[in-house]
Design an enzyme around this catalytic site. Structure first.
Site, PDB file in Angstrom:
ATOM      1  N   ASP A 143       0.818  -1.204   0.000  1.00  0.00           N
ATOM      2  CA  ASP A 143       0.000   0.000   0.000  1.00  0.00           C
ATOM      3  C   ASP A 143       0.855   1.259   0.000  1.00  0.00           C
ATOM      4  O   ASP A 143       1.526   1.564   0.984  1.00  0.00           O
ATOM      5  CB  ASP A 143      -0.919   0.004   1.218  1.00  0.00           C
ATOM      6  CG  ASP A 143      -1.985   1.097   1.149  1.00  0.00           C
ATOM      7  OD1 ASP A 143      -2.071   1.775   0.120  1.00  0.00           O
ATOM      8  OD2 ASP A 143      -2.744   1.249   2.124  1.00  0.00           O
ATOM      9  N   ASP A 145      -1.578   5.455  -6.693  1.00  0.00           N
ATOM     10  CA  ASP A 145      -2.071   4.657  -5.570  1.00  0.00           C
ATOM     11  C   ASP A 145      -2.202   3.190  -5.957  1.00  0.00           C
ATOM     12  O   ASP A 145      -3.195   2.783  -6.556  1.00  0.00           O
ATOM     13  CB  ASP A 145      -3.428   5.217  -5.125  1.00  0.00           C
ATOM     14  CG  ASP A 145      -3.966   4.550  -3.879  1.00  0.00           C
ATOM     15  OD1 ASP A 145      -3.205   3.821  -3.219  1.00  0.00           O
ATOM     16  OD2 ASP A 145      -5.144   4.772  -3.563  1.00  0.00           O
TER      17      ASP A 145
END
Length: 481
Positions: A158, A365
Site C-alpha cells: 500500500d 495509488d
C-alpha cells in the site's frame, strides 16, 4: 516543361503517400491489439517460469528485490478465499478509498470535504476521522520474514499507508480476524522489542494521528507505545508499536524495523497477515530504510491472470530504460504521491482535452484498483473507447459504465490507451491488462474538471513504477513483469 500527365502522376503518388501516413499514424493497425478472451481468465497453476522461487533479480540494482503477486493470482502463497472483485465491487471499493484519501488530506488542513458536508446535511454517517485507507481495495501482496528466527508474513502492499503491521499472538478469535498463517508470536523472537512510550519514535505517531496512548507490558515494568489506524473500508487495527528484524531476501535484513504488533482488529478477513506501508511519511518502509536504499523503491504489478512481479528497494544504477515525470506530495499530507497528467490517446489518436482540466493531478495509488479522471477527460476517453470497440455489445449500466459482453468471441481487438504526463512522458498501458477489468473500461470519474484524480493499479500492471526519492520523479518502464 513537364507534361500534364507527368504532373498528375506525381500528385497522385504524393497524395497516396500522405494517405498511407495518415492511416499509419491515426487509425493504423499498430494502435490496436488483438487479444484472446481466454487471457482474461486467471490461470489455475503457477508456472515454473513465473513462480516466486524463480524470480530473476532486477538488473543494475544494488538494493533488495522480493516477489510480488496478486492475492487471487496463481502464484499466491495462500490465495484469498474471497472471489476476485467484479467491476461493480472494484468500482465501489475504489470510490470509498478515493473519498477517504481526500478526506484524510483535507482534514489535515482543518477542511471539511464537500462529500462530508452533504452527508451531514442528509444525516448520514461520516467517514472515519483517523488516518488510513480502504483495505478492501488492496490487491497485491509480498511475503517477508519477521523476527529471529524469521517467520513468513504475507503483507498487503500500500502506497497510501505508512505504518506497517501484522497480527500478533496471543490474540483470540474475537480480537483478531482468522488468517491462514500462524499469528506472529513476538515471544518466540530474540530481536523483538516494544517501543517505549516516551521515545521520539513513539511521539512521531502523534503528528500523523497514529498514536493510541500508552500501556504497561505484561509484567507491568515498562510503558509501551500504542498505535491505532482506522481505515475507510471499516478495518481498525491497534496494538503495540514495536521494533523487529525484517528479512527482505536472503542476506538482506533490516534491523530495528518499526511496525505495529496488532492485538485488536476489526473488519478484515484472511486477505493477508498484515500490511506493508510504502507511503512518504517516517513510519513507511522506504523512509525507514532510506539510509540503506536511498529512499527509492519500485514495483511491477503482474496481471491477475499471470504470475509474479516484484517489489524492489533502491534505485537501479542505470535508469536509461525509464521515462520520468516530476512527482510531489499530495497537499503536504506526507503520505500520498502526486503526478500531473497532460493528455490521453486512444487507438493512436490524441484526444482534444484542455490541459487546464488536469490541474488537480493524479495520486499514484497501488492500493486503488481503478483510475479516476476529472469529468471531461473521462467523458472523452469513454466516448473514444466506445467508438473504437463498436463491434462488441455493451452491457447496459445504470452508472453508464463501459462494460462489454464478449460471450462467443475467441478474441477481441482492443485499442491502445496511452497517458501523457508532465515533461512529455507518454506511457502505453498494457493491453488488455492495463485497460480492461472484468470486461469493463477500468476508469471512472473523480469529479469536476481540475479535481484530483487517481492512478489505480490496473493501469500500472506490467509497468515498473520507480519512486525516485532523491530525484523527485516517478519513472515508468514498460514490459517489466
Amino acid at each position: 516543361m513537364a507534361s500534364p500527365h507527368l504532373f498528375l502522376c506525381i500528385l497522385l503518388v504524393v497524395f497516396g503517400s500522405y494517405l498511407a501516413t495518415i492511416s499509419a499514424a491515426g487509425d493504423g493497425k499498430q494502435s490496436f491489439v488483438v487479444v484472446s478472451t481466454s487471457s482474461f481468465q486467471t490461470q489455475d497453476v503457477c508456472s515454473t517460469s513465473t513462480s516466486t522461487s524463480t524470480m530473476k533479480p532486477r538488473p543494475n540494482r544494488a538494493g533488495a528485490a522480493v516477489p510480488l503477486v496478486h492475492r487471487h493470482g496463481p502464484c499466491a502463497k495462500s490465495p484469498s478465499t474471497d472471489k476476485p472483485s467484479s467491476f461493480a465491487e472494484a468500482l465501489h471499493r475504489s470510490r470509498v478509498r478515493a473519498d477517504y484519501i481526500m478526506s484524510r488530506a483535507l482534514r489535515g488542513r482543518g477542511t471539511t470535504t464537500t462529500m462530508e458536508m452533504h452527508e451531514q446535511e442528509e444525516g448520514k454517517v461520516s467517514i472515519p476521522a483517523h488516518l488510513g485507507t480502504s483495505e478492501d481495495s488492496q490487491e497485491y501482496v509480498v511475503t517477508l520474514g519477521l523476527g529471529t528466527p524469521a517467520v513468513e508474513q504475507v503483507l498487503l502492499l500500500d502506497t497510501g499507508s505508512d505504518l506497517s503491521w501484522v497480527q500478533c499472538a496471543p490474540c483470540n478469535s474475537t480480537d483478531c480476524y482468522p488468517q491462514k498463517d500462524p499469528l506472529f508470536d513476538p515471544r518466540k523472537s530474540s530481536t523483538y522489542a516494544p517501543i517505549p512510550c516516551g521515545s521520539d519514535v513513539c511521539k512521531s505517531l502523534k503528528s500523523n494521528h497514529l498514536d493510541n496512548g500508552c500501556s504497561m507490558n505484561d509484567n507491568g515494568t515498562q510503558s509501551q507505545c500504542g498505535y491505532r489506524v482506522e481505515y475507510g473500508g471499516g478495518l481498525k487495527t491497534r496494538g503495540v508499536y514495536s521494533t523487529e528484524a525484517l528479512t527482505l531476501a536472503p542476506g538482506e535484513v533490516v534491523k530495528d524495523f518499526h511496525f505495529g504488533c496488532a492485538y485488536k482488529q476489526r473488519g478484515a478477513d484472511d486477505k493477508s497477515d498484515g500490511l506493508l506501508g510504502l507511503g512518504g511519511a517516517p513510519q513507511s518502509l522506504p523512509v525507514q530504510t532510506s539510509a540503506l536504499y536511498g529512499g527509492s523503491f519500485s514495483y511491477c504489478l503482474p496481471p491477475v491472470s499471470s504470475g509474479t512481479g516484484f517489489l524492489a528497494l533502491g534505485a537501479p544504477s542505470n535508469t536509461s530504460g525509464f521515462s520520468f515525470t516530476p512527482m510531489t506530495d499530495f497537499m503536504d499530507d506526507g503520505t500520498s504521491y502526486l503526478v500531473k497528467l497532460t493528455g490521453i490517446s486512444v487507438g493512436g489518436k490524441q484526444l482534444r482535452i484542455p490541459r487546464k482540466v488536469f490541474e488537480g493531478g493524479l495520486i499514484v495509488d497501488c492500493g486503488n484498483i481503478i483510475s479516476h479522471l476529472p469529468s471531461t477527460p473521462y467523458a472523452k476517453l469513454r466516448s473514444a473507447f466506445r467508438a473504437a470497440m463498436a463491434a462488441y455489445p455493451l452491457i447496459p449500466s445504470d452508472d453508464d459504465d463501459t462494460c462489454y459482453n464478449f460471450t462467443g468471441y475467441s478474441d477481441v481487438t482492443v485499442p491502445k490507451v496511452a497517458l501523457t504526463f508532465t515533461g512529455g512522458v507518454t506511457v502505453d498501458l498494457d493491453v488488455p491488462n492495463g485497460v480492461l477489468l472484468d470486461g469493463c473500461l477500468a476508469f471512472t470519474e473523480s469529479g469536476s474538471d481540475g479535481y484530483v484524480g487517481f492512478l489505480g493499479n490496473v493501469q500500472m500492471r506490467t509497468l515498473e513504477m520507480l519512486y525516485d526519492a532523491r530525484g523527485g520523479g516517478l519513472g515508468f518502464r514498460t514490459g517489466a513483469c
